[in-house]
Design a protein around this motif. Structure first.
Motif, mmCIF file in Angstrom:
data_model
loop_
_atom_site.group_PDB
_atom_site.id
_atom_site.type_symbol
_atom_site.label_atom_id
_atom_site.label_comp_id
_atom_site.label_asym_id
_atom_site.label_seq_id
_atom_site.Cartn_x
_atom_site.Cartn_y
_atom_site.Cartn_z
ATOM 1 N N ALA A 113 11.162 1.949 -27.372
ATOM 2 C CA ALA A 113 12.523 1.644 -26.927
ATOM 3 C C ALA A 113 13.105 0.482 -27.716
ATOM 4 N N ARG A 114 12.269 -0.478 -28.051
ATOM 5 C CA ARG A 114 12.716 -1.655 -28.811
ATOM 6 C C ARG A 114 13.258 -1.244 -30.178
ATOM 7 N N GLN A 115 12.715 -0.163 -30.729
ATOM 8 C CA GLN A 115 13.182 0.318 -32.030
ATOM 9 C C GLN A 115 14.321 1.320 -31.907
ATOM 10 N N GLY A 116 14.747 1.577 -30.669
ATOM 11 C CA GLY A 116 15.852 2.508 -30.469
ATOM 12 C C GLY A 116 15.456 3.954 -30.617
ATOM 13 N N ASN A 117 14.154 4.232 -30.504
ATOM 14 C CA ASN A 117 13.675 5.602 -30.700
ATOM 15 C C ASN A 117 13.261 6.275 -29.399
ATOM 16 N N TYR A 118 13.754 5.742 -28.277
ATOM 17 C CA TYR A 118 13.287 6.288 -27.010
ATOM 18 C C TYR A 118 14.406 6.246 -25.989
ATOM 19 N N ASN A 119 14.387 7.203 -25.080
ATOM 20 C CA ASN A 119 15.391 7.271 -24.025
ATOM 21 C C ASN A 119 15.126 6.153 -23.018
ATOM 22 N N SER A 120 15.807 5.033 -23.188
ATOM 23 C CA SER A 120 15.465 3.832 -22.432
ATOM 24 C C SER A 120 15.817 3.913 -20.959
ATOM 25 N N ASP A 121 16.572 4.933 -20.533
ATOM 26 C CA ASP A 121 16.898 4.994 -19.112
ATOM 27 C C ASP A 121 15.715 5.470 -18.276
ATOM 28 N N GLN A 122 14.595 5.766 -18.920
ATOM 29 C CA GLN A 122 13.398 6.171 -18.182
ATOM 30 C C GLN A 122 12.490 4.990 -17.852
ATOM 31 N N THR A 142 0.848 -1.193 0.000
ATOM 32 C CA THR A 142 0.000 0.000 0.000
ATOM 33 C C THR A 142 0.885 1.246 0.000
ATOM 34 N N PRO A 143 0.316 2.422 -0.260
ATOM 35 C CA PRO A 143 1.139 3.634 -0.356
ATOM 36 C C PRO A 143 2.023 3.889 0.860
ATOM 37 N N ASP A 144 1.585 3.455 2.046
ATOM 38 C CA ASP A 144 2.396 3.701 3.243
ATOM 39 C C ASP A 144 3.548 2.709 3.374
ATOM 40 N N LYS A 145 3.639 1.733 2.438
ATOM 41 C CA LYS A 145 4.702 0.732 2.496
ATOM 42 C C LYS A 145 5.762 0.927 1.413
ATOM 43 N N ILE A 146 5.714 2.031 0.706
ATOM 44 C CA ILE A 146 6.772 2.357 -0.256
ATOM 45 C C ILE A 146 7.394 3.687 0.151
ATOM 46 N N HIS A 147 8.720 3.777 -0.055
ATOM 47 C CA HIS A 147 9.430 4.946 0.463
ATOM 48 C C HIS A 147 10.559 5.360 -0.482
ATOM 49 N N ASN A 148 11.000 6.581 -0.277
ATOM 50 C CA ASN A 148 12.033 7.163 -1.137
ATOM 51 C C ASN A 148 13.437 6.731 -0.726
ATOM 52 N N ILE A 149 13.771 5.501 -1.033
ATOM 53 C CA ILE A 149 15.175 5.105 -0.988
ATOM 54 C C ILE A 149 15.584 4.853 -2.430
ATOM 55 N N LYS A 150 16.853 4.701 -2.663
ATOM 56 C CA LYS A 150 17.342 4.630 -4.041
ATOM 57 C C LYS A 150 16.750 3.445 -4.799
ATOM 58 N N HIS A 151 16.179 3.737 -5.976
ATOM 59 C CA HIS A 151 15.684 2.701 -6.879
ATOM 60 C C HIS A 151 16.877 2.077 -7.600
ATOM 61 N N ALA A 152 16.804 0.772 -7.881
ATOM 62 C CA ALA A 152 17.905 0.093 -8.577
ATOM 63 C C ALA A 152 18.229 0.766 -9.906
ATOM 64 N N TYR A 153 17.241 1.379 -10.541
ATOM 65 C CA TYR A 153 17.459 2.050 -11.822
ATOM 66 C C TYR A 153 17.690 3.555 -11.668
ATOM 67 N N TRP A 204 15.736 5.961 -10.446
ATOM 68 C CA TRP A 204 14.637 6.915 -10.576
ATOM 69 C C TRP A 204 14.185 7.402 -9.204
ATOM 70 N N ASP A 205 13.618 8.575 -9.194
ATOM 71 C CA ASP A 205 13.116 9.166 -7.948
ATOM 72 C C ASP A 205 11.667 8.726 -7.729
ATOM 73 N N VAL A 206 11.493 7.444 -7.434
ATOM 74 C CA VAL A 206 10.158 6.916 -7.146
ATOM 75 C C VAL A 206 10.224 6.095 -5.868
ATOM 76 N N LYS A 207 9.122 6.038 -5.171
ATOM 77 C CA LYS A 207 9.069 5.271 -3.932
ATOM 78 C C LYS A 207 9.014 3.774 -4.246
ATOM 79 N N VAL A 208 9.685 2.980 -3.399
ATOM 80 C CA VAL A 208 9.780 1.544 -3.641
ATOM 81 C C VAL A 208 9.629 0.771 -2.335
ATOM 82 N N TRP A 209 9.519 -0.542 -2.484
ATOM 83 C CA TRP A 209 9.412 -1.440 -1.335
ATOM 84 C C TRP A 209 10.642 -2.336 -1.275
ATOM 85 N N VAL A 210 11.104 -2.647 -0.032
ATOM 86 C CA VAL A 210 12.194 -3.603 0.159
ATOM 87 C C VAL A 210 11.806 -4.568 1.269
#
Length: 513
Positions: A500-509, A387-398, A400-406
């Motif tokens: 991204a599969r066609q190489g037409n997109y910034n895949s790091d997103q 649930t939203p209260d179980k994800i937090h702003n620690i570093k994502h493996a990729y 990104w600045d998104v909340k995640v669960w560990v």
């Protein structure tokens, strides 16, 4: 039958040492006679067992004392094993001795060619070297396994035939035969090893009037080293410089023609995309109306991807056409599936099945979209426990600045100083008893990075695509969270994956399908 006669071994050693001395003294004819006698004494059962090749017998010969019995020893230098023999000794393997002696004959005659100032004598020995080179090449066809020194000898023989054909031969048919033999050795060479044969091939090709083939090698040589010594005379050669200019012109024209053809192809793609835009199986269905824009994007991207694959690889069409096939589900069939399995499908998954379809493996890195397998349906029906209260702003493996669960019991986060104790982690990430993170999820696909992508089937995050990188651990910021920086839901995630599969997109997103 193999001889085990020790006296014969001693005779062999004495004759070898005598022959070596004759070779040093350049008494070639007598040395050759001795080598023929040595060859005639084979096969012999050598008296020793190799230290490094336990299944092979060896003979060591001291070139200064035939009566000596030198030995191979294992020593250690800086803790590493090393096999050594006395300075003046030579070590021979029984399986290689015929090759060694045949090569010795070639080397002796070749030395005579190099040293002779008498044209008649040189001609005599040159003929003998060519016969011996051909003989040695033929023997290599009987070898099952080649060592590095085998390759070195083989290239030397083929180069010898090619080089002297270039120097001495005028008959075109014989030059072609020599080139064919040379090619066998040329294939073993590269720009770091045995590259001398490249010069021979170039000269032979030029003598045959095959300047395009020759100059391609020269051009590559100058790319490797602008001062490439073997071709220094060709760098300013009029024929070569003219060829370089002409080739550059042809390449530019070919590039422009290729670009014109590609632009025509893109126009075809655009025309085909226009034909399928807003063409839906269920145009009045509320979900189709709601998601029409992104459904159009997916269809257009898929069409473009498929056409591009076959444009660049037309020979693949017959073999891979079926792997682009998509099987659409009717509204009625989807409703029946939900009733029979007691599983409510997310809206975006339903409309994807209705208007795009199941399958289409080659549109993605690993597999297309399918409904949950029967064995996973019960798990998909469970509530998604995060649930939203179980994800937090620690570093994502990729990153990104998104909340995640560990994992709440992963003490590595505590060791890293991110959290103070297990109690804090349990409060932040603890799940209901018995719940696992795959509850309320459907495995979607493996990403291009081979991480598991999951579609959240219910709850606050329903429809989002998440990625599981927990296996990387805290050190690598392994976590479970959104598979894209924008927390995309299924349809937009698929659209971006196709781009991204066609190489037409910034895949790091995103870590895309």
């Amino acid at each position: 039958m193999v001889s085990t006669d020790i006296e014969k071994i001693k005779t062999f050693k004495r004759l070898y040492v005598d022959t070596h001395q004759l070779f040093v003294e350049q008494k070639i004819d007598q040395a050759i006679e001795n080598v023929d006698v040595l060859i005639g004494m084979l096969p012999l059962e050598f008296p020793g067992i190799s230290q490094r090749r336990k299944d092979t017998r060896v003979l060591l010969i001291n070139l200064e004392d035939a009566e000596d019995e030198p030995e191979e020893k294992l020593i250690f230098e800086k803790g590493l094993p090393k096999f050594v023999i006395p300075e003046n000794a030579r070590l021979f393997y029984d399986v290689d001795m015929p090759t060694v002696l045949d090569d010795w004959k070639f080397s002796m005659w070749n030395r005579a060619v190099e040293l002779s100032t008498d044209p008649a004598i040189r001609k005599k020995y040159l003929a003998l070297t060519l016969v011996q080179a051909n003989y040695c090449i033929a023997q290599f066809g009987k070898k099952e396994r080649w060592m590095d020194w085998d390759v070195t000898m083989f290239v030397r023989y083929t180069n010898h035939i090619g080089w002297f054909a270039y120097l001495e031969e005028q008959d075109t048919s014989k030059l072609e035969v020599a080139l064919e033999i040379l090619e066998k050795g040329f294939s073993w060479s590269n720009w770091n090893h045995l590259r001398y044969i490249k010069n021979t091939k170039v000269r032979l090709l030029l003598k045959l009037g095959k300047k395009d083939e020759a100059f391609l090698i020269v051009e590559e040589a100058f790319k490797q080293d602008p001062g490439y010594e073997d071709f220094r005379d060709l760098k300013t050669d009029v024929q070569y410089t003219s060829w370089v200019k002409e080739k550059a012109t042809q390449e530019e024209e070919a590039k422009q023609e290729k670009e014109r053809a590609y632009q025509s192809f893109l126009q075809l793609v655009a025309a085909e995309q226009a034909k399928i835009t807003d063409q839906f199986e269920n145009p009045e269905h509320p979900l189709v109306v709601q998601h029409a824009a992104v459904l159009n994007l997916i269809k257009q991207h898929m069409l473009s991807a498929k056409l591009h694959v076959f444009y660049h690889n037309p020979e693949w069409k017959e073999k891979y056409e079926k792997k682009f096939m998509l099987n659409k589900w009717s509204v009625e069939k989807l409703a029946q599936y939900e009733i029979e399995n007691g599983l409510r499908l997310p809206d975006e998954l339903k409309v994807y099945m209705m208007e795009i379809g199941e399958g289409g493996k080659l549109y993605f890195s690993s597999n297309g979209v399918s409904l949950p397998e029967e064995k996973y349906i019960e798990r998909s029906k469970k509530p998604f426990p995060i649930t939203p209260d179980k994800i937090h702003n620690i570093k994502h493996a990729y990153g990104w600045d998104v909340k995640v669960w560990v994992y709440s019991d992963d003490e590595d986060w505590i060791k890293m100083g991110i959290y103070k104790d297990v109690a804090e982690m349990e409060a932040l990430y603890g799940l209901p008893e018995g719940a696992v993170i795959s509850d309320g999820c459907m495995f979607l696909a493996s990403s291009r990075d081979q991480d598991g992508l999951y579609l959240v089937m219910n709850g606050v995050f329903e429809g989002e695509v998440w990625v599981n990188t927990l296996q990387y651990g805290a050190d690598a910021a392994g976590c479970f969270g959104a598979a894209s920086a924008q927390r995309l839901k299924l349809l937009q995630f698929i659209a971006e994956s196709l781009l991204a599969r066609q190489g037409n997109y910034n895949s790091d997103q995103g870590t895309w399908m």
